[in-house]
Design a protein around this motif. Structure first.
Motif, PDB file in Angstrom:
ATOM      1  N   ARG A  15       0.867  -1.176   0.000  1.00  0.00           N
ATOM      2  CA  ARG A  15       0.000   0.000   0.000  1.00  0.00           C
ATOM      3  C   ARG A  15       0.904   1.226   0.000  1.00  0.00           C
ATOM      4  O   ARG A  15       1.791   1.360   0.834  1.00  0.00           O
ATOM      5  N   PHE A  16       0.636   2.115  -0.972  1.00  0.00           N
ATOM      6  CA  PHE A  16       1.471   3.288  -1.162  1.00  0.00           C
ATOM      7  C   PHE A  16       0.666   4.567  -0.954  1.00  0.00           C
ATOM      8  O   PHE A  16      -0.561   4.576  -1.087  1.00  0.00           O
ATOM      9  N   MET A 117      -5.913  -9.911  -3.644  1.00  0.00           N
ATOM     10  CA  MET A 117      -5.129 -10.293  -4.812  1.00  0.00           C
ATOM     11  C   MET A 117      -5.319  -9.296  -5.953  1.00  0.00           C
ATOM     12  O   MET A 117      -4.354  -8.901  -6.626  1.00  0.00           O
ATOM     13  N   LEU A 118      -6.556  -8.841  -6.137  1.00  0.00           N
ATOM     14  CA  LEU A 118      -6.846  -7.913  -7.231  1.00  0.00           C
ATOM     15  C   LEU A 118      -6.200  -6.548  -7.032  1.00  0.00           C
ATOM     16  O   LEU A 118      -6.048  -5.791  -7.998  1.00  0.00           O
ATOM     17  N   ARG A 119      -5.793  -6.235  -5.799  1.00  0.00           N
ATOM     18  CA  ARG A 119      -5.124  -4.960  -5.569  1.00  0.00           C
ATOM     19  C   ARG A 119      -3.780  -4.890  -6.288  1.00  0.00           C
ATOM     20  O   ARG A 119      -3.237  -3.806  -6.487  1.00  0.00           O
ATOM     21  N   ASN A 120      -3.253  -6.046  -6.681  1.00  0.00           N
ATOM     22  CA  ASN A 120      -2.049  -6.043  -7.514  1.00  0.00           C
ATOM     23  C   ASN A 120      -2.228  -5.135  -8.720  1.00  0.00           C
ATOM     24  O   ASN A 120      -1.295  -4.437  -9.137  1.00  0.00           O
ATOM     25  N   PHE A 124      -1.048  -1.485  -6.125  1.00  0.00           N
ATOM     26  CA  PHE A 124      -1.186  -1.211  -4.691  1.00  0.00           C
ATOM     27  C   PHE A 124      -1.228   0.296  -4.410  1.00  0.00           C
ATOM     28  O   PHE A 124      -0.684   0.770  -3.411  1.00  0.00           O
ATOM     29  N   ASP A 125      -1.876   1.031  -5.328  1.00  0.00           N
ATOM     30  CA  ASP A 125      -2.071   2.486  -5.208  1.00  0.00           C
ATOM     31  C   ASP A 125      -0.797   3.292  -5.413  1.00  0.00           C
ATOM     32  O   ASP A 125      -0.772   4.503  -5.141  1.00  0.00           O
ATOM     33  N   ALA A 126       0.274   2.673  -5.875  1.00  0.00           N
ATOM     34  CA  ALA A 126       1.521   3.407  -6.123  1.00  0.00           C
ATOM     35  C   ALA A 126       1.304   4.421  -7.242  1.00  0.00           C
ATOM     36  O   ALA A 126       0.545   4.166  -8.188  1.00  0.00           O
ATOM     37  N   GLY A 192       5.538  -6.419 -13.429  1.00  0.00           N
ATOM     38  CA  GLY A 192       5.365  -5.018 -13.113  1.00  0.00           C
ATOM     39  C   GLY A 192       6.110  -4.723 -11.823  1.00  0.00           C
ATOM     40  O   GLY A 192       6.474  -5.642 -11.082  1.00  0.00           O
ATOM     41  N   ILE A 193       6.350  -3.445 -11.566  1.00  0.00           N
ATOM     42  CA  ILE A 193       6.948  -3.025 -10.296  1.00  0.00           C
ATOM     43  C   ILE A 193       6.197  -1.790  -9.818  1.00  0.00           C
ATOM     44  O   ILE A 193       6.156  -0.772 -10.525  1.00  0.00           O
ATOM     45  N   ALA A 194       5.574  -1.883  -8.655  1.00  0.00           N
ATOM     46  CA  ALA A 194       4.965  -0.719  -8.025  1.00  0.00           C
ATOM     47  C   ALA A 194       6.072   0.103  -7.382  1.00  0.00           C
ATOM     48  O   ALA A 194       6.956  -0.449  -6.723  1.00  0.00           O
TER      49      ALA A 194
END
Length: 231
Positions: A15-16, A117-120, A124-126, A192-194
């Motif tokens: 979470r970002f 899981m779907l928050r991926n 994660f809001d990044a 991907g990378i948040a």
């Protein structure tokens, strides 16, 4: 920040904050990361950095695909084994259980587990999402090169006071990503990378996964005990 501290403080943040990250900072991180070694210096990596409305549009479409027709999307490489064996199966289970525990999600609550899981697919809001690709014409060794490059991104981000989460979860949705980003035909979407600033109040960010002691994964041969004591 000493490199040891950067490595040891790196973890998967889920979470970002919405705080923007300047393009010049991302450029610096990628420039530092590009010093990763690669066989014959072929540098097989490619990165698409996305923020703002393009990021939101990408996330909306990937989330829709993951929610409505996930089974129709397959990655172009296999990240996990087709058959799990020990000790890896137990480590995987413990990692999942630990995350659900800090989030207060019961193991049997399949709906909340699915939501997490779907928050991926919102990174994660990044505020920044990185999509990392590899030229599919290359071979297995280039995955090793790419892994070192990705690790450099994660560590260099810590040097800038940022956090990350590497996400293979994006790999199955390469067709959706291609509708938003100019991936070449030979670009294989690896992850991907948040990227952003950690939300320090989020319970999921209190999770610190354990590591095996050196004695469990390393052996030492030919070291002189007397010389070791003198060091």
């Amino acid at each position: 920040m000493h490199v040891d501290e950067a490595i040891q403080s790196r973890r998967s943040v889920r979470r970002f904050l919405s705080t923007p990250v300047a393009q010049k900072v991302i450029r610096h991180i990628l420039q530092v990361a590009s010093r990763a070694p690669s066989g014959n210096n072929i540098q097989p990596w490619r990165v698409h950095a996305v923020c703002g409305e393009p990021l939101q549009a990408l996330c909306r479409d990937v989330l829709q695909a993951a929610s409505e027709a996930a089974e129709q999307h397959r990655p172009e490489y296999e990240y996990y084994p087709s058959q799990w064996v020990e000790p890896y199966l137990e480590r995987r289970r413990q990692n999942g259980f630990a995350l659900y525990e800090v989030l207060g999600i019961d193991r049997r609550d399949l709906q909340r587990r699915e939501q997490q899981m779907l928050r991926n697919y919102s990174f994660f809001d990044a505020p920044v999402g990185l999509l990392v690709t590899l030229d599919r014409r290359l071979n297995t060794g280039s995955y090793m090169d790419l892994g070192m490059f990705i690790q450099n991104i994660l560590v260099a981000a810590r040097g800038q006071g940022l956090h990350t989460c590497a996400q293979a979860a994006f790999a199955p949705f390469h067709a959706v990503v291609r509708r938003h980003l100019p991936l070449c035909e030979d670009d294989l979407l690896v992850c991907g990378i948040a990227l952003g600033y950690e939300d320090t109040q989020a319970p999921e960010n209190r999770l610190l996964t354990g590591r095996q002691p050196v004695e469990e994964f390393a052996s030492f041969h030919g070291f002189d005990a007397a010389a070791e004591r003198m060091c």
